[in-house]
Design a protein around this motif. Structure first.
Motif, PDB file in Angstrom:
ATOM      1  N   SER A   1      56.311  42.851  45.933  1.00 16.67           N
ATOM      2  CA  SER A   1      55.423  44.028  45.472  1.00 16.67           C
ATOM      3  C   SER A   1      55.417  44.101  43.922  1.00 16.67           C
ATOM      4  N   PHE A   2      56.321  43.537  43.448  1.00 14.71           N
ATOM      5  CA  PHE A   2      56.453  43.463  41.901  1.00 14.71           C
ATOM      6  C   PHE A   2      55.538  42.387  41.414  1.00 14.71           C
ATOM      7  N   CYS A   3      55.422  41.236  42.099  1.00 13.69           N
ATOM      8  CA  CYS A   3      54.863  40.162  41.548  1.00 13.69           C
ATOM      9  C   CYS A   3      53.300  40.343  41.322  1.00 13.69           C
TER      10      CYS A   3
ATOM     11  N   LEU B   1      63.439  41.385  35.686  1.00 13.34           N
ATOM     12  CA  LEU B   1      63.448  42.423  36.481  1.00 13.34           C
ATOM     13  C   LEU B   1      65.155  43.101  36.306  1.00 13.34           C
ATOM     14  N   ALA B   2      65.375  44.169  36.339  1.00 15.44           N
ATOM     15  CA  ALA B   2      66.599  45.067  36.429  1.00 15.44           C
ATOM     16  C   ALA B   2      66.937  45.315  37.535  1.00 15.44           C
ATOM     17  N   GLU B   3      68.459  45.029  38.021  1.00 17.38           N
ATOM     18  CA  GLU B   3      68.949  45.250  39.128  1.00 17.38           C
ATOM     19  C   GLU B   3      68.515  46.588  39.828  1.00 17.38           C
ATOM     20  N   GLU B   4      68.762  47.800  38.927  1.00 20.07           N
ATOM     21  CA  GLU B   4      68.318  49.114  39.453  1.00 20.07           C
ATOM     22  C   GLU B   4      67.026  49.196  40.116  1.00 20.07           C
ATOM     23  N   THR B   5      66.094  48.724  39.093  1.00 18.92           N
ATOM     24  CA  THR B   5      64.542  48.582  39.484  1.00 18.92           C
ATOM     25  C   THR B   5      64.327  48.015  40.883  1.00 18.92           C
ATOM     26  N   ILE B   6      65.035  47.147  41.261  1.00 21.66           N
ATOM     27  CA  ILE B   6      64.801  46.301  42.508  1.00 21.66           C
ATOM     28  C   ILE B   6      65.407  47.188  43.619  1.00 21.66           C
ATOM     29  N   THR B   7      66.496  47.644  43.225  1.00 22.69           N
ATOM     30  CA  THR B   7      67.233  48.546  44.278  1.00 22.69           C
ATOM     31  C   THR B   7      66.413  49.879  44.608  1.00 22.69           C
ATOM     32  N   GLU B   8      65.690  50.210  43.539  1.00 27.54           N
ATOM     33  CA  GLU B   8      64.857  51.755  43.841  1.00 27.54           C
ATOM     34  C   GLU B   8      63.628  51.003  44.646  1.00 27.54           C
ATOM     35  N   ARG B   9      62.991  49.762  44.679  1.00 30.97           N
ATOM     36  CA  ARG B   9      62.002  49.523  45.178  1.00 30.97           C
ATOM     37  C   ARG B   9      62.341  49.169  46.742  1.00 30.97           C
TER      38      ARG B   9
END
Ligand code: AMP
Length: 307
Positions: free
Chosen positions: A271-273, A285-293
């Motif tokens: 979904s980021f890609c 990408l930051a770890e928190e950004t992935i966790t939020e997603r």
């Protein structure tokens, strides 16, 4: 845990309704390496590029923990080039150019340091090369995941079937599943593909998510995140496969229940890609950004079972 990735490392030129790019870093292997970097500290890559491939592109992979000992750089040769065009409906795309170049005679080298790899991700590439890598590993990995595309079904179907027979998990999109199995219905298509060898099949349905099937008859349906704007879907399938495999490699658990989590991990990265051109959004990408997603995916499909 150790993860080895095989796949094209390429130049891509992409056209979408939002704009177009010149030759940028692409290739299934590049997307898979970048996606994997968010779950595994290091990942090995087996691939080939020409002399024209910029050092700065290789540095992007290295900066994300990729060990490039298995990346061959061929003097005097040109890197694989692919160009694609998306129309208003971003679910379908047209391939404008496929120049195999250095991929045409690719003879993969498996460095000694990769020999005991536990997880092998065979990204999109000639099925002959994919099989050579399996055969050149002295021990069979704990899990082999394979991705492919219609291009190889059109020109090397028998070779493709031989390789599919050797893997544990096949990831494939819905149209390709239909082409490979001869079945329009995705449940039937998955069953036919599992008869070819893999014990697990994942059918990717673009903006409609993905379906996970195994030989014991278990099924899981993962959503895709509804996004207001899909900017460029290139590499989403590879990113998904990379996120899926690296999550399994990180956790060391290849049960069906853990594969469900791995599918969500892969879907979140995919979904980021699609939010920017090419690999742009997968860099740093930051770890928190992935966790939020990932949490958004949980909210999206969670409901009270007391109906
Ligand atoms: P996806 O959008 O996930 O299907 O993957 C797109 C990527 O696949 C692009 O970056 C291309 O460079 C790569 N690609 C396209 N055609 C081929 C092919 N025949 N063999 C290997 N990689 C390919």
């Amino acid at each position: 845990m150790s993860l080895t990735i095989v796949g094209s490392v390429a130049f891509d030129a992409i056209q979408t309704p939002y704009g177009q790019t010149d030759k940028i870093i692409g290739g299934a292997g590049s997307y898979i390496c970048l996606a994997s970097s968010y779950f595994t500290k290091t990942q090995n890559v087996i691939a080939v590029v020409g002399e024209d491939f910029p050092e700065e592109y290789i540095s992007i992979l290295k900066d994300h923990g990729t060990d490039t000992e298995g990346l061959q750089i061929k003097k005097g040769e040109k890197t694989f080039f692919w160009s694609g065009k998306y129309h208003e409906n971003m679910n379908s795309r047209e391939t404008l150019v496929t120049e195999l170049n250095v991929l045409e005679h690719f003879d993969p080298i498996v460095p000694d340091a990769y020999q005991n790899t536990e997880y092998l991700m065979l990204g999109n590439l000639s099925p002959i090369v994919q099989r050579q890598v399996i055969e050149r590993l002295s021990n069979r990995p704990k899990l082999i995941v394979m991705d492919t595309m219609n291009f190889w079904m059109d020109i090397l179907l028998d070779e493709l079937k031989k390789t599919i027979a050797m893997v544990d998990v096949l990831t494939i999109n819905d149209e390709e599943a239909e082409q490979l199995s001869g079945k329009k219905n995705l449940v039937e298509a998955a069953e036919v593909i599992m008869e070819m060898g893999p014990s697990t099949v994942i059918i990717k349905k673009g903006e409609h998510g993905a379906l996970l099937f195994n030989k014991e008859g278990k099924v899981f349906s993962a959503p895709a995140l509804p996004l207001r704007q899909v900017f460029d879907p290139t590499g989403a399938g590879d990113t998904f496969a990379g996120g899926f495999t690296s999550y399994l490699a990180k956790t060391g658990d290849i049960s069906f229940d853990n594969m469900k989590k791995a599918i969500i991990a892969g879907s979140a990265l995919a979904s980021f890609c699609v939010e920017k051109f090419g690999t742009e959004k997968l860099v740093g990408l930051a770890e928190e950004t992935i966790t939020e997603r990932i949490n958004k995916f949980v909210e999206l499909s969670q409901f009270d079972t007391n109906i």
